[in-house]
Design a protein around this motif. Structure first.
Motif, PDB file in Angstrom:
ATOM      1  N   CYS A  58       0.243   0.525  -4.174  1.00 60.77           N
ATOM      2  CA  CYS A  58      -1.158   0.248  -3.878  1.00 60.77           C
ATOM      3  C   CYS A  58      -1.770   1.455  -3.175  1.00 60.77           C
ATOM      4  O   CYS A  58      -1.222   1.957  -2.198  1.00 60.77           O
ATOM      5  N   VAL A  60      -4.510   1.490  -1.558  1.00 62.22           N
ATOM      6  CA  VAL A  60      -5.259   1.106  -0.362  1.00 62.22           C
ATOM      7  C   VAL A  60      -4.335   0.927   0.844  1.00 62.22           C
ATOM      8  O   VAL A  60      -4.497   1.566   1.874  1.00 62.22           O
ATOM      9  N   CYS A  61      -3.334   0.062   0.713  1.00 65.15           N
ATOM     10  CA  CYS A  61      -2.491  -0.234   1.872  1.00 65.15           C
ATOM     11  C   CYS A  61      -1.102   0.367   1.743  1.00 65.15           C
ATOM     12  O   CYS A  61      -0.312   0.330   2.682  1.00 65.15           O
ATOM     13  N   GLY A  75      -0.117  -6.845   0.167  1.00 62.22           N
ATOM     14  CA  GLY A  75      -0.654  -6.314   1.416  1.00 62.22           C
ATOM     15  C   GLY A  75      -2.157  -6.462   1.538  1.00 62.22           C
ATOM     16  O   GLY A  75      -2.692  -6.658   2.616  1.00 62.22           O
ATOM     17  N   CYS A  76      -2.857  -6.347   0.437  1.00 63.04           N
ATOM     18  CA  CYS A  76      -4.309  -6.453   0.478  1.00 63.04           C
ATOM     19  C   CYS A  76      -4.801  -6.901  -0.894  1.00 63.04           C
ATOM     20  O   CYS A  76      -4.018  -7.050  -1.826  1.00 63.04           O
ATOM     21  N   GLU A  78      -6.428  -5.304  -3.038  1.00 58.53           N
ATOM     22  CA  GLU A  78      -6.272  -4.257  -4.041  1.00 58.53           C
ATOM     23  C   GLU A  78      -4.872  -4.284  -4.651  1.00 58.53           C
ATOM     24  O   GLU A  78      -4.660  -3.869  -5.781  1.00 58.53           O
ATOM     25  N   CYS A  79      -3.912  -4.786  -3.858  1.00 62.99           N
ATOM     26  CA  CYS A  79      -2.530  -4.871  -4.330  1.00 62.99           C
ATOM     27  C   CYS A  79      -2.443  -5.647  -5.634  1.00 62.99           C
ATOM     28  O   CYS A  79      -1.716  -5.277  -6.538  1.00 62.99           O
TER      29      CYS A  79
HETATM   30 ZN   LIG Z   1      -2.746  -3.134  -0.994  1.00 67.37          ZN
END
Ligand SMILES: [Zn+2]
Ligand SMILES: [Zn+2]
Length: 109
Positions: A58, A60-61, A75-76, A78-79
């Motif tokens: 990912c 993002v995170c 995690g988020c 976006e994952c």
């Molecule tokens: Zn993520």
């Protein structure tokens, strides 16, 4: 459908697991099911470990596919997008994770 572990034989057995608000359903052929059940590793982990070799991460995170597959947690938001190849390979549901595009409070005039 094909067995989700070997991807070769026709799946005849279903394995499902619920917990932590998640519901995972996997389909296996009989030999794989036997092997996974007696292998000491939870079947869903074995499957995710195979899928983790896809090697997604990912942006993002920073959650990697292997982290995701060991914890089964994203995690988020976006994952899900990054890991969708993996997620889509199993029927993977997050209960209560459906987001409704509701009306804005106080809007509409
Ligand atoms: Zn993520
Ligand atoms: Zn199989």
């Amino acid at each position: 459908m094909k067995c989700q572990y070997c991807g070769e034989r026709e799946a005849t057995l279903q394995y499902s697991k619920q917990g932590n608000g998640q519901h995972i359903i996997l389909h296996f052929c009989a030999p794989c099911y036997e092997k996974l059940i007696s292998g000491g590793v939870p079947p869903e982990v074995a499957v995710f470990e195979k899928l983790a070799k896809i090697g997604k991460e990912c942006k993002v995170c920073g959650t990697t596919a292997s982290e995701f597959t060991s914890t089964l947690f994203l995690g988020c938001s976006e994952c899900y997008y990054e890991m969708r190849d993996i997620v889509n390979k199993v029927i993977y549901k997050l209960q209560g994770a459906t987001t409704h595009k509701g009306k804005r409070p106080g809007g509409e005039k």
